[in-house]
Design an enzyme around this catalytic site. Structure first.
Site, short mmCIF file in Angstrom:
data_model
loop_
_atom_site.label_atom_id
_atom_site.label_comp_id
_atom_site.label_asym_id
_atom_site.label_seq_id
_atom_site.Cartn_x
_atom_site.Cartn_y
_atom_site.Cartn_z
N ASP A 52 12.03 -54.77 60.05
CA ASP A 52 11.17 -55.64 59.25
C ASP A 52 10.86 -54.89 57.95
O ASP A 52 11.45 -53.83 57.67
CB ASP A 52 9.91 -56.09 60.03
CG ASP A 52 8.88 -54.98 60.19
OD1 ASP A 52 9.17 -53.81 59.82
OD2 ASP A 52 7.78 -55.27 60.67
N CYS A 57 10.44 -50.85 62.71
CA CYS A 57 9.36 -51.58 62.04
C CYS A 57 8.36 -50.52 61.56
O CYS A 57 8.72 -49.35 61.48
CB CYS A 57 8.74 -52.64 62.96
SG CYS A 57 7.97 -52.04 64.46
N GLY A 58 7.15 -50.93 61.22
CA GLY A 58 6.22 -49.94 60.69
C GLY A 58 5.94 -48.82 61.69
O GLY A 58 6.02 -47.63 61.36
N THR A 59 5.62 -49.23 62.91
CA THR A 59 5.31 -48.24 63.96
C THR A 59 6.41 -48.11 65.00
O THR A 59 6.40 -47.15 65.78
CB THR A 59 4.04 -48.67 64.71
OG1 THR A 59 4.28 -49.98 65.27
CG2 THR A 59 2.83 -48.72 63.79
N HIS A 81 18.30 -40.14 80.91
CA HIS A 81 17.64 -40.64 82.13
C HIS A 81 17.48 -42.15 82.17
O HIS A 81 17.41 -42.72 83.25
CB HIS A 81 16.24 -40.01 82.27
CG HIS A 81 16.28 -38.59 82.73
ND1 HIS A 81 15.16 -37.91 83.17
CD2 HIS A 81 17.30 -37.71 82.81
CE1 HIS A 81 15.49 -36.68 83.51
NE2 HIS A 81 16.79 -36.52 83.28
N HIS A 140 19.32 -41.63 88.44
CA HIS A 140 18.78 -42.43 87.34
C HIS A 140 19.33 -43.85 87.36
O HIS A 140 18.64 -44.80 86.98
CB HIS A 140 19.06 -41.74 86.00
CG HIS A 140 18.53 -40.34 85.97
ND1 HIS A 140 17.18 -40.06 86.03
CD2 HIS A 140 19.16 -39.14 85.93
CE1 HIS A 140 17.00 -38.75 86.01
NE2 HIS A 140 18.19 -38.17 85.96
#
Ligand code: RB5
Length: 146
Positions: A8, A65-67, A98, A133
């Protein structure tokens, strides 16, 4: 490797840099947008990239995205997607070894370019370890072929 990218407006600049890195490493890239810093809605791009993965058009995806949080939440709603939100190299690597992550999510407002580049390289190069796993992944992702 064939890799789809999505971002974004908060991840646009980092996504552009990652595309350049992947090009320079010889990977085949599908850039699903966005294509500017104009405000857009991250779920649209998570959906595009995840769709390309589940349809078999690409092997993996990278979402920024931003975070990285919204992208990872949206991506993990898609059956067959194992998206890992990472901020450093260790978790990016372990998400492959994993968890067989097929999407790497990062925050364009969280990490710097050189760290992101190292994370992407480690994430691409690290194989899935399989074994126990695989059993664990099949407990939440029955379609997983490990
Ligand atoms: C957009 O301002 C921001 O909310 C988005 O980039 C992302 O960080 C959401 O998780």
């Amino acid at each position: 490797m064939k890799i789809a990218l999505g971002a974004d407006h908060g991840g646009f600049e980092l996504k552009e840099q990652i595309r350049r890195l992947l090009d320079s490493l010889g990977h085949e890239v599908i850039d699903a947008g966005c294509y500017s810093t104009e405000s857009v809605d991250y779920p649209e791009f998570a959906s595009k990239v995840c769709g390309l993965i589940v349809d078999g058009e690409v092997e993996r995806g990278i979402l920024v995205c931003g975070t990285g949080i919204g992208m990872s939440m949206a991506a993990n709603r898609v059956q067959g997607i194992r998206a890992a939100l990472c901020h450093e190299i260790f978790t990016a690597t372990m998400s492959r070894e994993h968890n067989d992550s097929n999407v790497l999510c990062m925050g364009g407002r969280v990490i710097g370019l050189s760290l992101a580049q190292e994370m992407v390289k480690a994430w691409i190069d690290t194989p899935f370890a399989g074994g126990r796993h695989s059993r664990r992944i099949s407990m939440f992702d029955p379609g997983h072929k490990g």
